[in-house]
Design a protein around this motif. Structure first.
Motif, PDB file in Angstrom:
ATOM      1  N   GLU A   1      11.224  16.656  65.447  1.00 20.75           N
ATOM      2  CA  GLU A   1      11.070  16.391  66.879  1.00 20.75           C
ATOM      3  C   GLU A   1       9.969  17.260  67.482  1.00 20.75           C
ATOM      4  O   GLU A   1       9.180  16.786  68.303  1.00 20.75           O
ATOM      5  CB  GLU A   1      12.398  16.652  67.603  1.00 20.75           C
ATOM      6  N   ILE A   2       9.917  18.520  67.060  1.00 16.76           N
ATOM      7  CA  ILE A   2       8.856  19.411  67.544  1.00 16.76           C
ATOM      8  C   ILE A   2       7.500  18.889  67.097  1.00 16.76           C
ATOM      9  O   ILE A   2       6.545  18.826  67.879  1.00 16.76           O
ATOM     10  CB  ILE A   2       9.080  20.852  67.038  1.00 16.76           C
ATOM     11  N   GLY A   3       7.421  18.483  65.841  1.00 11.24           N
ATOM     12  CA  GLY A   3       6.176  17.938  65.312  1.00 11.24           C
ATOM     13  C   GLY A   3       5.710  16.714  66.078  1.00 11.24           C
ATOM     14  O   GLY A   3       4.520  16.567  66.368  1.00 11.24           O
ATOM     15  N   ALA A   4       6.641  15.844  66.422  1.00 10.92           N
ATOM     16  CA  ALA A   4       6.289  14.637  67.174  1.00 10.92           C
ATOM     17  C   ALA A   4       5.744  14.990  68.553  1.00 10.92           C
ATOM     18  O   ALA A   4       4.766  14.391  69.015  1.00 10.92           O
ATOM     19  CB  ALA A   4       7.512  13.725  67.306  1.00 10.92           C
ATOM     20  N   ARG A   5       6.324  15.983  69.204  1.00 11.99           N
ATOM     21  CA  ARG A   5       5.858  16.387  70.536  1.00 11.99           C
ATOM     22  C   ARG A   5       4.494  17.070  70.496  1.00 11.99           C
ATOM     23  O   ARG A   5       3.704  16.919  71.415  1.00 11.99           O
ATOM     24  CB  ARG A   5       6.845  17.352  71.181  1.00 11.99           C
ATOM     25  N   LEU A   6       4.259  17.845  69.429  1.00  6.18           N
ATOM     26  CA  LEU A   6       3.014  18.616  69.351  1.00  6.18           C
ATOM     27  C   LEU A   6       1.972  17.979  68.432  1.00  6.18           C
ATOM     28  O   LEU A   6       0.931  18.582  68.182  1.00  6.18           O
ATOM     29  CB  LEU A   6       3.326  20.050  68.880  1.00  6.18           C
ATOM     30  N   PHE A   7       2.273  16.804  67.916  1.00 12.96           N
ATOM     31  CA  PHE A   7       1.369  16.093  67.017  1.00 12.96           C
ATOM     32  C   PHE A   7       1.087  16.913  65.752  1.00 12.96           C
ATOM     33  O   PHE A   7      -0.058  17.069  65.342  1.00 12.96           O
ATOM     34  CB  PHE A   7       0.068  15.695  67.721  1.00 12.96           C
ATOM     35  N   LEU A   8       2.159  17.436  65.174  1.00  9.66           N
ATOM     36  CA  LEU A   8       2.088  18.207  63.936  1.00  9.66           C
ATOM     37  C   LEU A   8       3.054  17.598  62.933  1.00  9.66           C
ATOM     38  O   LEU A   8       3.994  16.899  63.318  1.00  9.66           O
ATOM     39  CB  LEU A   8       2.517  19.666  64.180  1.00  9.66           C
ATOM     40  N   SER A   9       2.853  17.922  61.670  1.00 14.64           N
ATOM     41  CA  SER A   9       3.840  17.497  60.681  1.00 14.64           C
ATOM     42  C   SER A   9       5.033  18.438  60.747  1.00 14.64           C
ATOM     43  O   SER A   9       4.921  19.584  61.203  1.00 14.64           O
ATOM     44  CB  SER A   9       3.234  17.523  59.273  1.00 14.64           C
ATOM     45  N   ALA A  10       6.171  17.971  60.272  1.00 12.03           N
ATOM     46  CA  ALA A  10       7.369  18.806  60.245  1.00 12.03           C
ATOM     47  C   ALA A  10       7.133  20.030  59.364  1.00 12.03           C
ATOM     48  O   ALA A  10       7.634  21.122  59.641  1.00 12.03           O
ATOM     49  CB  ALA A  10       8.570  18.009  59.747  1.00 12.03           C
ATOM     50  N   LYS A  11       6.346  19.868  58.310  1.00  8.27           N
ATOM     51  CA  LYS A  11       6.043  20.987  57.414  1.00  8.27           C
ATOM     52  C   LYS A  11       5.216  22.047  58.140  1.00  8.27           C
ATOM     53  O   LYS A  11       5.418  23.245  57.924  1.00  8.27           O
ATOM     54  CB  LYS A  11       5.287  20.459  56.180  1.00  8.27           C
ATOM     55  N   THR A  12       4.288  21.637  58.975  1.00  6.10           N
ATOM     56  CA  THR A  12       3.491  22.592  59.746  1.00  6.10           C
ATOM     57  C   THR A  12       4.377  23.354  60.731  1.00  6.10           C
ATOM     58  O   THR A  12       4.238  24.562  60.895  1.00  6.10           O
ATOM     59  CB  THR A  12       2.352  21.875  60.493  1.00  6.10           C
ATOM     60  N   VAL A  13       5.303  22.649  61.357  1.00  7.31           N
ATOM     61  CA  VAL A  13       6.248  23.306  62.269  1.00  7.31           C
ATOM     62  C   VAL A  13       7.088  24.306  61.486  1.00  7.31           C
ATOM     63  O   VAL A  13       7.305  25.435  61.934  1.00  7.31           O
ATOM     64  CB  VAL A  13       7.144  22.271  62.977  1.00  7.31           C
ATOM     65  N   GLU A  14       7.542  23.909  60.299  1.00  7.56           N
ATOM     66  CA  GLU A  14       8.313  24.816  59.455  1.00  7.56           C
ATOM     67  C   GLU A  14       7.503  26.071  59.130  1.00  7.56           C
ATOM     68  O   GLU A  14       8.028  27.186  59.148  1.00  7.56           O
ATOM     69  CB  GLU A  14       8.715  24.112  58.164  1.00  7.56           C
ATOM     70  N   HIS A  15       6.211  25.900  58.870  1.00  9.80           N
ATOM     71  CA  HIS A  15       5.330  27.038  58.598  1.00  9.80           C
ATOM     72  C   HIS A  15       5.239  27.960  59.817  1.00  9.80           C
ATOM     73  O   HIS A  15       5.320  29.175  59.692  1.00  9.80           O
ATOM     74  CB  HIS A  15       3.939  26.543  58.192  1.00  9.80           C
ATOM     75  N   HIS A  16       5.078  27.364  61.002  1.00  6.06           N
ATOM     76  CA  HIS A  16       5.010  28.164  62.230  1.00  6.06           C
ATOM     77  C   HIS A  16       6.298  28.962  62.430  1.00  6.06           C
ATOM     78  O   HIS A  16       6.254  30.139  62.777  1.00  6.06           O
ATOM     79  CB  HIS A  16       4.778  27.271  63.450  1.00  6.06           C
TER      80      HIS A  16
END
Length: 136
Positions: free
Chosen positions: A95-110
């Motif tokens: 959901e975070i990735g969809a809002r910020l136009f990132l992949s879920a993996k990138t969000v996980e990295h952050h």
């Protein structure tokens, strides 16, 4: 420096110059990388101390306790603040990735980077640390 020939005084001067130019994170990283590439124990200690001193994430920031009692607080980047705010809201990585136009993996990295920078051992501790970092 990349070849392993490290002059700690030159590296410290360069790292401090980066900090003066507003690039404290880069100066800290330069000193840390130089410490990894030398075998002289005194130079390693000096370079690691320089890296810690220049790291903007460990600068003390005064909190509600007053200026006499500064609390070390991590300075988050704008993207980290965006991710942190959405994590605190309880959104999933997808959901975070969809809002910020990132992949879920990138969000996980952050989130992993935030956990490391904040020193959070557990997920619940991470939530508390993120709330504190965001001033909530």
């Amino acid at each position: 420096m990349l070849a392993g020939d490290v002059d700690p005084d030159e590296v410290t001067a360069a790292a401090t110059g980066l900090r003066a130019a507003g690039l404290g994170w880069d100066g800290s990283r330069l000193a840390g990388e130089a410490a990894l590439r030398t075998t002289d124990r005194r130079a390693i200690s000096a370079l690691l101390a320089c890296a810690r001193d220049l790291n903007p994430a460990t600068e003390p920031v005064a909190d509600d306790a007053g200026p006499d009692h500064p609390t070390p607080r991590v300075a988050l980047t704008e993207r980290e603040r965006e991710v942190a705010a959405l994590v605190v809201e309880g959104l999933t990585y997808r959901e975070i990735g969809a809002r910020l136009f990132l992949s879920a993996k990138t969000v996980e990295h952050h989130v992993a980077r935030l956990r490391h920078r904040l020193g959070s051992a557990t997920r619940s501790e991470l939530f508390g640390d993120l709330r504190a970092a965001l001033g909530r």
